[in-house]
Design a protein around this motif. Sequence first.
Motif, PDB file in Angstrom:
ATOM      1  N   GLY A  15       0.840  -1.196   0.000  1.00 31.55           N
ATOM      2  CA  GLY A  15       0.000   0.000   0.000  1.00 31.55           C
ATOM      3  C   GLY A  15       0.871   1.240   0.000  1.00 31.55           C
ATOM      4  N   GLY A  16       0.530   2.197  -0.869  1.00 36.03           N
ATOM      5  CA  GLY A  16       1.397   3.372  -1.032  1.00 36.03           C
ATOM      6  C   GLY A  16       0.714   4.689  -0.750  1.00 36.03           C
ATOM      7  N   ILE A  36       7.840   0.146  -1.563  1.00 32.01           N
ATOM      8  CA  ILE A  36       6.375   0.198  -1.615  1.00 32.01           C
ATOM      9  C   ILE A  36       5.853  -0.730  -2.704  1.00 32.01           C
ATOM     10  CG2 ILE A  36       4.395   1.748  -2.028  1.00 32.01           C
ATOM     11  CD1 ILE A  36       6.060   2.472   0.484  1.00 32.01           C
ATOM     12  N   PHE A  37       4.804  -1.491  -2.376  1.00 32.56           N
ATOM     13  CA  PHE A  37       4.091  -2.277  -3.392  1.00 32.56           C
ATOM     14  C   PHE A  37       2.703  -1.698  -3.511  1.00 32.56           C
ATOM     15  CE2 PHE A  37       1.757  -5.533  -5.484  1.00 32.56           C
ATOM     16  CZ  PHE A  37       2.662  -6.337  -6.159  1.00 32.56           C
ATOM     17  N   ASN A  42       1.873   6.430  -9.312  1.00 31.77           N
ATOM     18  CA  ASN A  42       2.286   7.611  -8.532  1.00 31.77           C
ATOM     19  C   ASN A  42       1.751   7.640  -7.102  1.00 31.77           C
ATOM     20  OD1 ASN A  42       3.553   8.620 -10.867  1.00 31.77           O
ATOM     21  ND2 ASN A  42       1.562   9.367 -11.598  1.00 31.77           N
ATOM     22  N   PRO A  43       2.022   6.611  -6.311  1.00 28.89           N
ATOM     23  CA  PRO A  43       1.488   6.614  -4.945  1.00 28.89           C
ATOM     24  C   PRO A  43       2.171   7.688  -4.081  1.00 28.89           C
ATOM     25  CG  PRO A  43       3.012   4.786  -5.236  1.00 28.89           C
ATOM     26  CD  PRO A  43       2.831   5.419  -6.587  1.00 28.89           C
ATOM     27  N   GLY A 337       1.030  15.197  -0.707  1.00 28.49           N
ATOM     28  CA  GLY A 337       1.582  15.263  -2.066  1.00 28.49           C
ATOM     29  C   GLY A 337       0.693  14.634  -3.125  1.00 28.49           C
ATOM     30  N   LYS A 338      -0.624  14.564  -2.875  1.00 37.36           N
ATOM     31  CA  LYS A 338      -1.520  13.966  -3.882  1.00 37.36           C
ATOM     32  C   LYS A 338      -1.778  14.970  -4.998  1.00 37.36           C
ATOM     33  CE  LYS A 338      -3.725  10.875  -0.573  1.00 37.36           C
ATOM     34  NZ  LYS A 338      -4.951  10.429   0.105  1.00 37.36           N
ATOM     35  N   ALA A 339      -1.620  14.516  -6.233  1.00 36.03           N
ATOM     36  CA  ALA A 339      -1.690  15.427  -7.370  1.00 36.03           C
ATOM     37  C   ALA A 339      -3.090  16.009  -7.525  1.00 36.03           C
ATOM     38  CB  ALA A 339      -1.273  14.684  -8.636  1.00 36.03           C
ATOM     39  N   GLU A 340      -4.089  15.181  -7.305  1.00 35.53           N
ATOM     40  CA  GLU A 340      -5.448  15.622  -7.618  1.00 35.53           C
ATOM     41  C   GLU A 340      -6.295  15.745  -6.348  1.00 35.53           C
ATOM     42  OE1 GLU A 340      -9.100  14.181 -10.464  1.00 35.53           O
ATOM     43  OE2 GLU A 340      -7.281  12.960 -10.401  1.00 35.53           O
TER      44      GLU A 340
END
Length: 355
Positions: A15-16, A36-37, A42-43, A337-340
């Motif tokens: 989980g990322g 990270i898996f 882009n996690p 840092g989430k893009a959306e």
Amino acid sequence: MTDPIALGSTIGILGGGQLGRMLSVAAARLGFKTHIFEPGANPPAGDVAHAVTTAPYEDAAALAAFAAACDVVTFEFENVPTAALDLIEAQVPIRPGREALRISQDRLTEKEFLESLGLTVAPFADVPDIAAMEAAVARIGAPAILKTRRFGYDGKGQARLRTAQDAAAAFAQMGDAPAILEGFVDFSHEVSVIAARSTTGEVACFDPGENIHRDGILHTTTVPARLTAAQRTDAVLMAAKILNALDYVGVLGVELFVTPKGLIVNEIAPRVHNSGHWTQNGCMVDQFEQHIRAVAGWPLGDGTRYADVVMENLIGDDMDRVPALAKQPDTALHLYGKAETKPGRKMGHVNRITR
Ligand code: AMP
């Protein structure tokens, strides 16, 4: 008893999301690497991890390569498919272990487990199909909450029944999935305990936090919580009982309802928990470091609370408040840092020291 992993070792995280991101930062601070898996591109954890595998949980070759690259594996999300865990476990230890995941992946199994420990849970009935609904409503009464047995989070997979007449609609609303019907608990407030257990069986709990939800999503956690000394002790003993019964290694969140008749366990989460984010600015050692310490086979750290804190989640458009929050004293911003930005999406949180 297990030897600690060597400094510089790699901790795999299934989980990322933001929890994996904050675990990675804590791991790096202690001299470990994280891998990270995560199936999604882009996690958030990818920005701060040593390595990222982007593959579905059904990709056996990717799982094998991931396990080969890790010294120990943990997870930030409890709905990892069992087959993926089987594959990884054949190569490298998973902490916390499979039993904690098996129990928390299914609300019915979880409730039965908690009852078997002598802990109080809301009255519940198994609803495998619509035919079982009538008997369940007759036994539990209304109001009640129907919850899917699997894959529920942040208030998803739940339907409320105001009266018995709502039963059929509630079941249909949840896509006819196997469920449990829970009696409505008349609680005064909600609290949670973030607890940790090491490979040597040492247990430590952070001070309980008081939680307020909005639209089924955590809005704020306030420490200290409104609890009597006896309730505080009860909460910690309940968490320790759960950890010991599972022979657990790592951090676990226990959500509790406070009622005049005592504390009722709502659910457990076998991972670091949103209601433990306050520890980042209220304690010397926060929940993320505590989890990494446990998983690495280290002794647990000192999680004594040294400040009063209010944690507030920044959800969706709350991100517009960031420039103003950045100017406030006694305030620590944690952004993922989430893009959306999307409505209902957890974008970050803020910890305010209130005393
Ligand atoms: P859960 O996904 O089970 O954590 O539920 C989300 C939220 O719904 C909880 O934090 C409570 O605010 C509320 N809730 C869940 N179960 C019950 C219950 N049996 N009685 C009253 N409120 C509940």
